[in-house]
Design a protein around this motif. Structure first.
Motif, PDB file in Angstrom:
ATOM      1  N   SER A 569      -9.755   4.203   0.818  1.00  0.00           N
ATOM      2  CA  SER A 569      -8.744   5.197   0.465  1.00  0.00           C
ATOM      3  C   SER A 569      -9.193   6.024  -0.735  1.00  0.00           C
ATOM      4  O   SER A 569      -9.803   5.501  -1.675  1.00  0.00           O
ATOM      5  CB  SER A 569      -7.427   4.495   0.134  1.00  0.00           C
ATOM      6  N   PRO A 570      -8.884   7.327  -0.736  1.00  0.00           N
ATOM      7  CA  PRO A 570      -9.173   8.153  -1.910  1.00  0.00           C
ATOM      8  C   PRO A 570      -8.158   7.945  -3.027  1.00  0.00           C
ATOM      9  O   PRO A 570      -8.299   8.506  -4.109  1.00  0.00           O
ATOM     10  CB  PRO A 570      -9.101   9.576  -1.349  1.00  0.00           C
ATOM     11  N   PHE A 571      -7.122   7.153  -2.754  1.00  0.00           N
ATOM     12  CA  PHE A 571      -6.048   6.941  -3.719  1.00  0.00           C
ATOM     13  C   PHE A 571      -6.212   5.589  -4.420  1.00  0.00           C
ATOM     14  O   PHE A 571      -6.885   4.688  -3.905  1.00  0.00           O
ATOM     15  CB  PHE A 571      -4.686   7.014  -3.036  1.00  0.00           C
ATOM     16  N   THR A 572      -5.575   5.463  -5.570  1.00  0.00           N
ATOM     17  CA  THR A 572      -5.617   4.220  -6.330  1.00  0.00           C
ATOM     18  C   THR A 572      -4.213   3.656  -6.481  1.00  0.00           C
ATOM     19  O   THR A 572      -3.218   4.366  -6.351  1.00  0.00           O
ATOM     20  CB  THR A 572      -6.231   4.458  -7.724  1.00  0.00           C
ATOM     21  N   ALA A 573      -4.166   2.366  -6.781  1.00  0.00           N
ATOM     22  CA  ALA A 573      -2.880   1.677  -6.863  1.00  0.00           C
ATOM     23  C   ALA A 573      -1.972   2.272  -7.929  1.00  0.00           C
ATOM     24  O   ALA A 573      -0.743   2.239  -7.788  1.00  0.00           O
ATOM     25  CB  ALA A 573      -3.124   0.196  -7.138  1.00  0.00           C
ATOM     26  N   CYS A 574      -2.558   2.839  -8.977  1.00  0.00           N
ATOM     27  CA  CYS A 574      -1.728   3.377 -10.056  1.00  0.00           C
ATOM     28  C   CYS A 574      -0.981   4.640  -9.627  1.00  0.00           C
ATOM     29  O   CYS A 574      -0.054   5.066 -10.317  1.00  0.00           O
ATOM     30  CB  CYS A 574      -2.587   3.647 -11.290  1.00  0.00           C
ATOM     31  N   GLN A 575      -1.360   5.239  -8.489  1.00  0.00           N
ATOM     32  CA  GLN A 575      -0.671   6.446  -8.034  1.00  0.00           C
ATOM     33  C   GLN A 575       0.654   6.136  -7.361  1.00  0.00           C
ATOM     34  O   GLN A 575       1.531   6.994  -7.294  1.00  0.00           O
ATOM     35  CB  GLN A 575      -1.563   7.227  -7.050  1.00  0.00           C
ATOM     36  N   LEU A 576       0.782   4.927  -6.809  1.00  0.00           N
ATOM     37  CA  LEU A 576       1.979   4.602  -6.028  1.00  0.00           C
ATOM     38  C   LEU A 576       2.621   3.321  -6.562  1.00  0.00           C
ATOM     39  O   LEU A 576       2.022   2.246  -6.536  1.00  0.00           O
ATOM     40  CB  LEU A 576       1.627   4.422  -4.552  1.00  0.00           C
ATOM     41  N   GLU A 577       3.833   3.457  -7.003  1.00  0.00           N
ATOM     42  CA  GLU A 577       4.613   2.309  -7.482  1.00  0.00           C
ATOM     43  C   GLU A 577       5.406   1.758  -6.295  1.00  0.00           C
ATOM     44  O   GLU A 577       6.271   2.436  -5.746  1.00  0.00           O
ATOM     45  CB  GLU A 577       5.554   2.790  -8.591  1.00  0.00           C
ATOM     46  N   VAL A 578       5.086   0.522  -5.892  1.00  0.00           N
ATOM     47  CA  VAL A 578       5.704  -0.089  -4.720  1.00  0.00           C
ATOM     48  C   VAL A 578       6.706  -1.146  -5.161  1.00  0.00           C
ATOM     49  O   VAL A 578       6.374  -2.060  -5.927  1.00  0.00           O
ATOM     50  CB  VAL A 578       4.645  -0.722  -3.793  1.00  0.00           C
ATOM     51  N   HIS A 579       7.939  -1.022  -4.690  1.00  0.00           N
ATOM     52  CA  HIS A 579       8.989  -1.994  -4.972  1.00  0.00           C
ATOM     53  C   HIS A 579       9.343  -2.750  -3.696  1.00  0.00           C
ATOM     54  O   HIS A 579       9.523  -2.128  -2.641  1.00  0.00           O
ATOM     55  CB  HIS A 579      10.245  -1.299  -5.506  1.00  0.00           C
ATOM     56  N   LEU A 580       9.428  -4.055  -3.774  1.00  0.00           N
ATOM     57  CA  LEU A 580       9.908  -4.873  -2.668  1.00  0.00           C
ATOM     58  C   LEU A 580      11.335  -5.296  -2.980  1.00  0.00           C
ATOM     59  O   LEU A 580      11.567  -6.199  -3.787  1.00  0.00           O
ATOM     60  CB  LEU A 580       9.016  -6.096  -2.467  1.00  0.00           C
ATOM     61  N   ARG A 743       1.695  11.408  -7.742  1.00  0.00           N
ATOM     62  CA  ARG A 743       2.217  10.142  -8.254  1.00  0.00           C
ATOM     63  C   ARG A 743       3.587   9.939  -7.629  1.00  0.00           C
ATOM     64  O   ARG A 743       4.376  10.881  -7.510  1.00  0.00           O
ATOM     65  CB  ARG A 743       2.362  10.158  -9.787  1.00  0.00           C
ATOM     66  N   GLY A 744       3.896   8.717  -7.202  1.00  0.00           N
ATOM     67  CA  GLY A 744       5.176   8.516  -6.547  1.00  0.00           C
ATOM     68  C   GLY A 744       5.585   7.058  -6.491  1.00  0.00           C
ATOM     69  O   GLY A 744       4.919   6.165  -7.023  1.00  0.00           O
ATOM     70  N   VAL A 745       6.699   6.817  -5.817  1.00  0.00           N
ATOM     71  CA  VAL A 745       7.279   5.481  -5.720  1.00  0.00           C
ATOM     72  C   VAL A 745       7.785   5.262  -4.296  1.00  0.00           C
ATOM     73  O   VAL A 745       8.263   6.196  -3.643  1.00  0.00           O
ATOM     74  CB  VAL A 745       8.428   5.311  -6.739  1.00  0.00           C
ATOM     75  N   VAL A 746       7.653   4.031  -3.814  1.00  0.00           N
ATOM     76  CA  VAL A 746       8.171   3.644  -2.509  1.00  0.00           C
ATOM     77  C   VAL A 746       8.982   2.371  -2.674  1.00  0.00           C
ATOM     78  O   VAL A 746       8.517   1.403  -3.289  1.00  0.00           O
ATOM     79  CB  VAL A 746       7.027   3.419  -1.487  1.00  0.00           C
ATOM     80  N   HIS A 747      10.176   2.359  -2.134  1.00  0.00           N
ATOM     81  CA  HIS A 747      11.020   1.168  -2.090  1.00  0.00           C
ATOM     82  C   HIS A 747      11.026   0.636  -0.659  1.00  0.00           C
ATOM     83  O   HIS A 747      11.486   1.330   0.258  1.00  0.00           O
ATOM     84  CB  HIS A 747      12.453   1.497  -2.525  1.00  0.00           C
ATOM     85  N   PRO A 763      -1.113  -1.161   3.735  1.00  0.00           N
ATOM     86  CA  PRO A 763      -2.386  -0.647   3.227  1.00  0.00           C
ATOM     87  C   PRO A 763      -2.943  -1.491   2.084  1.00  0.00           C
ATOM     88  O   PRO A 763      -2.204  -1.899   1.175  1.00  0.00           O
ATOM     89  CB  PRO A 763      -2.026   0.771   2.763  1.00  0.00           C
ATOM     90  N   GLY A 764      -4.241  -1.730   2.126  1.00  0.00           N
ATOM     91  CA  GLY A 764      -4.877  -2.582   1.133  1.00  0.00           C
ATOM     92  C   GLY A 764      -4.875  -2.012  -0.271  1.00  0.00           C
ATOM     93  O   GLY A 764      -4.975  -2.772  -1.244  1.00  0.00           O
ATOM     94  N   TRP A 765      -4.761  -0.681  -0.399  1.00  0.00           N
ATOM     95  CA  TRP A 765      -4.828  -0.093  -1.742  1.00  0.00           C
ATOM     96  C   TRP A 765      -3.485  -0.148  -2.458  1.00  0.00           C
ATOM     97  O   TRP A 765      -3.409   0.142  -3.657  1.00  0.00           O
ATOM     98  CB  TRP A 765      -5.342   1.348  -1.677  1.00  0.00           C
ATOM     99  N   TRP A 766      -2.409  -0.510  -1.742  1.00  0.00           N
ATOM    100  CA  TRP A 766      -1.117  -0.663  -2.405  1.00  0.00           C
ATOM    101  C   TRP A 766      -1.153  -1.884  -3.327  1.00  0.00           C
ATOM    102  O   TRP A 766      -1.694  -2.928  -2.967  1.00  0.00           O
ATOM    103  CB  TRP A 766      -0.009  -0.885  -1.378  1.00  0.00           C
ATOM    104  N   ALA A 767      -0.562  -1.768  -4.474  1.00  0.00           N
ATOM    105  CA  ALA A 767      -0.423  -2.898  -5.403  1.00  0.00           C
ATOM    106  C   ALA A 767       0.989  -3.465  -5.231  1.00  0.00           C
ATOM    107  O   ALA A 767       1.955  -2.928  -5.782  1.00  0.00           O
ATOM    108  CB  ALA A 767      -0.655  -2.444  -6.842  1.00  0.00           C
ATOM    109  N   LEU A 768       1.109  -4.533  -4.447  1.00  0.00           N
ATOM    110  CA  LEU A 768       2.413  -5.127  -4.204  1.00  0.00           C
ATOM    111  C   LEU A 768       2.818  -6.025  -5.366  1.00  0.00           C
ATOM    112  O   LEU A 768       1.963  -6.684  -5.979  1.00  0.00           O
ATOM    113  CB  LEU A 768       2.386  -5.946  -2.907  1.00  0.00           C
ATOM    114  N   PRO A 769       4.095  -6.064  -5.711  1.00  0.00           N
ATOM    115  CA  PRO A 769       4.560  -6.939  -6.786  1.00  0.00           C
ATOM    116  C   PRO A 769       4.245  -8.393  -6.441  1.00  0.00           C
ATOM    117  O   PRO A 769       4.238  -8.784  -5.269  1.00  0.00           O
ATOM    118  CB  PRO A 769       6.075  -6.697  -6.827  1.00  0.00           C
TER     119      PRO A 769
END
Length: 772
Positions: A569-580, A743-747, A763-769
């Motif tokens: 992925s061209p993106f990094t985990a710091c670009q997307l804040e993932v909330h579970l 930069r963004g967020v996904v719930h 996706p593997g590049w997501w940083a899951l809590p």
């Protein structure tokens, strides 16, 4: 070039030669007059083959079937296979299968058939030293199994004159085409990547595509949004054309946005030059649906009704020449050429598919039961590379292409206003339908065997209506014509289902009130898609969501050894804040209790970071309930919603609300028109709420699909529910990060997102809590 390419060099270094199939030659030189679609549609390819076999079987033991013939005229080589030759009678036969009254065939269509027969006869006389031969057109009615033979004895000198005339009409075009192919190869060999450098992961993508085409292998690519998939696949495919002697590259997509991106990529590559002298560019054609291209949808397609059909073939030569000089034929450019020459733009596009190097269109053009591009590639034995964009959609699209339904209400409406001449065949269909309903009671019934008696009645109705329409054209929007199309599709699909394992189809009846519907549902399109993949030199199947690989191999019919690659992925985990948000269950039984918590977390996120958000739900009912809950909890939060049926202008208005610096939440249904294929970069979209696992609705149909998947693959729940559902979730979340600057967020709102098997599909590049 391949053996049966429409035009190709022979390899003779002393004298340049050009090769053309007999059918292609005659279609170019011997068509004149009106475009006329009143004659009953031709049988399917399978029916045509079967019809030819029946006729051949009726001949004597000396009958020669599929006679290979070849002849030269100047720089031209003409070759093909005559349908049959009986040396004892001295008769050469051209066999045409058909339905309905053969006497109603338009004269120009009959003239084309005679031209093909006479060219074959000329080649036969040359090859075997014959002074004369009986030339016969054999029209075989596949419904009645009856032959109509038109025969005439012709001598060799007359046939030679006719052959020469056809070659003379074609040879200038042939030389132009060979010049074009040589120029195209030189242009593509010199083609360079249009940017100073590749995006992260894009070089690896392009190298993988080039290697797959060069080794004639199919390839599955999971390439994330933002990597530049369209340019990263088109560039290497075009670079591979000269070395691999490819005739065509077909870029196929399920969405209009995919076509637009492909046209933009070709423009970026500098291959969108239009109107250049001597046709020095790569020819590109955009194919669009007939209903969008038709200039006169209220008129029937024949010269007595539509002015663009009248004299179509008489004006086609000049229109075709203008089109190749234009070079880059997107929808608007093609329409301008068609208008200038007063021809139908849709059928001009169909003609130009013969002569363009890159064709961009819907996946149906290769995979449908009557796919035009596939038919052309088979007819001319082109070497073709397929680039299949957003390939995860091909599973559902394939099921739709190879499915059909009989809608009681639609047929009843057509039957009420049908002419007296069609009363008997329509009544026969109605009796068989009512008998089927009496035999199977209940709101939903899955049949153990296909209803053959109903299918036979529908086939007879197709023939009867086709015969009637020859003298009484039907408006395109009429209920009678819709019933005819439905019946033809059912007959075609019933034949396909009979040819493959029945376990790949469901035949079911659903009752809704006073109406009922019989559905021929394709469960797994793999057996029907696989031959189309094998027909290509190489197929590159790519999407941001093509995981797990074994699921898509099984569903699409790709070989078990087909490589599956995931691009970085061209993106990094710091670009997307993932909330579970696992304190909420969105299961159907828990939806009432979920409304308040979901509304609260949406309001809290919006107030923490005001901006534009998309919120996805499993159904319109659930969407409306949460929308109302949010309006009551936080009336200050702006919101707008997807409607159940939206026009194109309404869809545009929905997306127009997502402006730079805008603030609000757009409500949409997961898997719908706003779940993928839309691009809202930067501040136009900063977050998404996904209040569902994306699973298909629990109902009798999906449970039957699950049971059939369990039988076929031993993993019914995942194949029918989980894998497609998570794909929808990842596609929706992919709307948020579209560029390296975003930069963004996904719930992810459901307790099941904590499960390891589901997280493994994200996706593997997501940083899951971390797990709590």
């Amino acid at each position: 070039m391949t053996t049966e390419a429409m035009i190709a060099p022979t390899g003779d270094t002393e004298t340049p030669r050009y090769r053309v199939a007999v059918r292609a030659l005659c279609e170019f030189t011997a068509r004149s007059g009106d475009l006329d679609l009143r004659f009953t549609p031709a049988p399917t390819a399978q029916q045509g083959i079967a019809g030819h076999q029946v006729v051949a079987a009726r001949r004597g033991e000396h009958y020669e079937h599929e006679v290979a013939l070849e002849g030269r005229y100047g720089a031209l080589i003409v070759r093909g296979r005559a349908d049959g030759y009986d040396p004892t009678l001295g008769r050469l036969e051209e066999i045409k299968t058909h339905r309905g009254d053969v006497d109603a065939m338009p004269a120009n269509q009959r003239a084309l058939h005679w031209a093909q027969a006479k060219v074959y006869a000329a080649l036969l006389c040359r090859e075997r030293g014959l002074e004369r031969v009986e030339v016969a057109l054999v029209y075989f009615d596949i419904e009645q199994q009856r032959e109509t033979v038109l025969a005439e004895t012709m001598d060799r000198p007359a046939l030679d004159v006719f052959f020469t005339e056809q070659c003379e009409r074609f040879i200038d075009w042939a030389e132009q085409e060979m010049t074009h192919v040589a120029t195209r190869s030189q242009r593509l060999e010199q083609l360079s990547f249009p940017h100073a450098d590749f995006r992260p992961g894009q070089r690896s993508l392009a190298e993988s595509v080039y290697k797959a085409i060069s080794t004639r292998r199919d390839l599955m690519l999971q390439a994330p949004t933002g990597i530049g998939k369209t340019l990263g696949t088109l560039f290497p495919a075009l670079k591979a054309m000269p070395a691999q002697q490819l005739d065509r590259v077909f870029f196929l997509t399920a969405r209009t946005t995919g076509r637009r991106l492909a046209l933009e990529a070709l423009t970026t590559l500098g291959l969108a030059d239009s109107g250049k002298e001597n046709d020095s560019g790569v020819r590109t054609l955009e194919l669009i649906a007939r209903e969008r291209a038709c200039e006169h949808p209220e008129l029937a397609c024949h010269g007595d009704s539509c002015p663009l059909a009248s004299g179509f073939y008489d004006r086609l030569f000049d229109a075709r020449q203008a089109a190749v000089q234009q070079g880059f034929l997107d929808h608007d450019s093609l329409r301008r050429v068609a208008r200038a020459h007063r021809v139908c733009p849709y059928y001009l596009g169909q003609e130009m598919a013969h002569w363009c190097d890159v064709v961009i269109g819907d996946v149906n053009y290769w995979f449908d039961t009557s796919a035009m591009l596939y038919a052309l590639a088979q007819q001319h034995q082109w070497r073709v590379s397929l680039l299949i964009d957003e390939a995860h959609n091909l599973v559902e699209r394939g099921r739709g292409m190879y499915g059909a339904e009989f809608d009681q209400g639609r047929f009843a409406a057509a039957r009420r206003d049908a002419p007296a001449a069609l009363k008997r065949p329509m009544d026969r269909v109605w009796r068989q339908w009512k008998a089927l309903l009496r035999e199977h009671d209940g709101d939903y019934v899955c049949l153990e065997a296909p209803p053959r008696k109903l299918f036979n009645a529908l086939s007879q109705f197709v023939t009867a209506l086709g015969d009637w329409m020859v003298d009484s054209p039907v408006a395109l929007e009429s209920a009678l014509l819709e019933a005819w199309f439905d019946a033809m599709q059912i007959a075609r699909i019933a034949e396909l289902a009979a040819e493959i394992d029945d376990s790949h189809y469901l035949f079911d009846i659903e009752r809704r009130g006073r109406n009922a519907t019989l559905s021929l549902r394709n469960v797994v399109p793999a057996p029907l898609l696989a031959p189309r993949f094998r027909a290509a030199h190489a197929a590159i199947v790519f999407s941001a969501t093509l995981s797990p690989g074994h699921y898509y191999r099984d569903q699409l019919g790709l070989g078990s050894a087909t490589p599956w690659l995931e691009m970085t992925s061209p993106f990094t985990a710091c670009q997307l804040e993932v909330h579970l948000d696992d304190h909420v269950s969105t299961r159907y039984r828990d939806r009432g209790a979920s409304l308040s918590p979901v509304a609260k977390l949406m309001a809290d996120q919006f107030r923490q970071r005001p901006g534009n958000y998309l919120a996805f739900f499993s159904s319109f009912d659930y969407l409306e309930q949460v929308s109302n809950a949010l309006a009551g909890h936080a009336p200050d939060v702006p919101q707008w919603s997807q409607a159940r049926r939206m026009s194109e202008s309404e869809r545009d208005a929905f997306l127009a609300r997502f402006t730079q610096g805008g603030k609000g939440i757009g409500f949409a249904v997961l898997g719908g028109i706003f779940g993928e294929g839309i691009d809202l970069p930067g501040e136009r979209l900063i977050g998404a709420f996904i209040a569902t696992l994306g699973l298909s609705q629990f109902n009798p149909v999906n449970e039957q699909m699950k049971a059939r998947m369990e039988t076929l693959f031993g993993d019914g729940y995942r194949y029918a529910y989980l894998y497609p559902g998570v794909t929808r979730v990842v596609q929706a979340a992919g709307r948020v990060i579209r560029s390296p600057e975003d930069r963004g967020v996904v719930h992810l709102i459901d307790d099941r997102f904590r499960r390891r098997d589901i997280q493994a599909l994200l996706p593997g590049w997501w940083a899951l809590p971390p797990r709590g």
